[in-house]
Design a protein around this motif. Sequence first.
Motif, PDB file in Angstrom:
ATOM      1  N   LEU A  15      50.178 -14.626  66.440  1.00 14.25           N
ATOM      2  CA  LEU A  15      49.729 -13.653  65.433  1.00 14.25           C
ATOM      3  C   LEU A  15      49.821 -14.234  64.030  1.00 14.25           C
ATOM      4  CD1 LEU A  15      51.322 -10.320  66.722  1.00 14.25           C
ATOM      5  CD2 LEU A  15      48.952 -11.082  66.931  1.00 14.25           C
ATOM      6  N   ASP A  16      50.892 -14.968  63.758  1.00 15.27           N
ATOM      7  CA  ASP A  16      51.045 -15.601  62.448  1.00 15.27           C
ATOM      8  C   ASP A  16      49.930 -16.609  62.180  1.00 15.27           C
ATOM      9  OD1 ASP A  16      53.319 -14.131  61.940  1.00 15.27           O
ATOM     10  OD2 ASP A  16      54.720 -15.775  62.365  1.00 15.27           O
ATOM     11  N   ARG A  17      49.613 -17.409  63.212  1.00 12.05           N
ATOM     12  CA  ARG A  17      48.531 -18.391  63.054  1.00 12.05           C
ATOM     13  C   ARG A  17      47.196 -17.701  62.786  1.00 12.05           C
ATOM     14  NH1 ARG A  17      51.154 -20.852  67.326  1.00 12.05           N
ATOM     15  NH2 ARG A  17      49.642 -20.027  68.810  1.00 12.05           N
ATOM     16  N   GLU A  18      46.933 -16.604  63.512  1.00 14.00           N
ATOM     17  CA  GLU A  18      45.680 -15.879  63.323  1.00 14.00           C
ATOM     18  C   GLU A  18      45.615 -15.260  61.926  1.00 14.00           C
ATOM     19  OE1 GLU A  18      45.611 -13.153  66.587  1.00 14.00           O
ATOM     20  OE2 GLU A  18      44.947 -14.682  68.019  1.00 14.00           O
ATOM     21  N   ALA A  19      46.715 -14.712  61.458  1.00 16.92           N
ATOM     22  CA  ALA A  19      46.754 -14.127  60.116  1.00 16.92           C
ATOM     23  C   ALA A  19      46.546 -15.215  59.067  1.00 16.92           C
ATOM     24  CB  ALA A  19      48.075 -13.406  59.886  1.00 16.92           C
ATOM     25  N   TRP A  69      44.334  -6.223  56.826  1.00 17.24           N
ATOM     26  CA  TRP A  69      44.014  -5.137  57.748  1.00 17.24           C
ATOM     27  C   TRP A  69      43.964  -5.664  59.189  1.00 17.24           C
ATOM     28  CZ3 TRP A  69      39.811  -4.151  60.980  1.00 17.24           C
ATOM     29  CH2 TRP A  69      39.763  -2.876  61.532  1.00 17.24           C
ATOM     30  N   ARG A  70      43.312  -6.815  59.388  1.00 21.94           N
ATOM     31  CA  ARG A  70      43.235  -7.409  60.728  1.00 21.94           C
ATOM     32  C   ARG A  70      44.625  -7.764  61.242  1.00 21.94           C
ATOM     33  NH1 ARG A  70      38.961  -9.931  63.340  1.00 21.94           N
ATOM     34  NH2 ARG A  70      40.281 -11.741  63.692  1.00 21.94           N
ATOM     35  N   SER A  71      45.459  -8.275  60.359  1.00 25.63           N
ATOM     36  CA  SER A  71      46.817  -8.640  60.742  1.00 25.63           C
ATOM     37  C   SER A  71      47.608  -7.411  61.190  1.00 25.63           C
ATOM     38  CB  SER A  71      47.524  -9.309  59.554  1.00 25.63           C
ATOM     39  OG  SER A  71      48.868  -9.550  59.845  1.00 25.63           O
ATOM     40  N   ILE A  72      47.459  -6.327  60.470  1.00 27.57           N
ATOM     41  CA  ILE A  72      48.158  -5.093  60.838  1.00 27.57           C
ATOM     42  C   ILE A  72      47.621  -4.544  62.155  1.00 27.57           C
ATOM     43  CG2 ILE A  72      48.499  -2.675  60.165  1.00 27.57           C
ATOM     44  CD1 ILE A  72      48.793  -3.701  57.281  1.00 27.57           C
ATOM     45  N   GLN A  73      46.322  -4.667  62.386  1.00 25.62           N
ATOM     46  CA  GLN A  73      45.739  -4.184  63.642  1.00 25.62           C
ATOM     47  C   GLN A  73      46.263  -4.967  64.842  1.00 25.62           C
ATOM     48  OE1 GLN A  73      43.796  -1.400  63.928  1.00 25.62           O
ATOM     49  NE2 GLN A  73      44.402  -1.236  61.798  1.00 25.62           N
ATOM     50  N   ARG A  74      46.606  -6.227  64.642  1.00 26.87           N
ATOM     51  CA  ARG A  74      47.109  -7.053  65.745  1.00 26.87           C
ATOM     52  C   ARG A  74      48.618  -6.871  65.964  1.00 26.87           C
ATOM     53  NH1 ARG A  74      43.265 -11.300  63.646  1.00 26.87           N
ATOM     54  NH2 ARG A  74      44.861 -11.804  62.117  1.00 26.87           N
ATOM     55  N   ARG A  80      54.296  -3.372  62.209  1.00 29.15           N
ATOM     56  CA  ARG A  80      53.544  -2.423  61.388  1.00 29.15           C
ATOM     57  C   ARG A  80      54.481  -1.634  60.484  1.00 29.15           C
ATOM     58  NH1 ARG A  80      48.664   0.226  64.996  1.00 29.15           N
ATOM     59  NH2 ARG A  80      47.674  -1.751  65.483  1.00 29.15           N
ATOM     60  N   MET A  81      55.606  -1.190  61.018  1.00 29.49           N
ATOM     61  CA  MET A  81      56.566  -0.451  60.213  1.00 29.49           C
ATOM     62  C   MET A  81      57.135  -1.341  59.108  1.00 29.49           C
ATOM     63  SD  MET A  81      57.937   2.347  59.463  1.00 29.49           S
ATOM     64  CE  MET A  81      57.472   3.369  60.826  1.00 29.49           C
ATOM     65  N   SER A  82      57.412  -2.581  59.433  1.00 28.64           N
ATOM     66  CA  SER A  82      57.918  -3.519  58.430  1.00 28.64           C
ATOM     67  C   SER A  82      56.877  -3.741  57.344  1.00 28.64           C
ATOM     68  CB  SER A  82      58.285  -4.854  59.082  1.00 28.64           C
ATOM     69  OG  SER A  82      59.336  -4.677  59.992  1.00 28.64           O
ATOM     70  N   GLN A  83      55.613  -3.884  57.742  1.00 24.68           N
ATOM     71  CA  GLN A  83      54.525  -4.050  56.768  1.00 24.68           C
ATOM     72  C   GLN A  83      54.435  -2.833  55.857  1.00 24.68           C
ATOM     73  OE1 GLN A  83      52.455  -5.988  55.421  1.00 24.68           O
ATOM     74  NE2 GLN A  83      52.034  -7.662  56.791  1.00 24.68           N
TER      75      GLN A  83
END
Length: 137
Positions: A15-19, A69-74, A80-83
């Motif tokens: 997920l980090d790499r994708e973000a 937004w994409r990062s949060i969706q993944r 998500r709560m941390s974000q």
Amino acid sequence: MPATTTQKTAFERKLDREAFRDALPAVVALIVAHAVISQVTLDADKHWWHGTIALIPTLPLIWLGWAQWRSIQRADELQRMSQLQALAIGFAVSMIVASAGGLLLVASVGTGPMYLQLTFVTGILAWAAALFVKLSR
């Protein structure tokens, strides 16, 4: 030795790499746009399209918003709560800095553009720092 809770799983690293892949081109575009705009003399009073050119850096900012937004969706529920909590902290810092900047501006200390940039930068840094702290626990 048992794995600690701070180690990321393979899924989290993915997920980090994708973000990162989503955001990096936008960051580069933002830096380039600011560098180009800062070297050009713009006067919207003389040419209406100079105002449009001055707004070009907002396109990479929109792109960064989309990447976020994409990062949060993944993300999973905890991420998500941390974000959300980190965004709230960044927003609060932005509002405090904007308020202080407005008060200092009334007292003729500094300039409006200076406080606008300071508000933006401190809000983003507070958001990033809060997210780092939340996710590193």
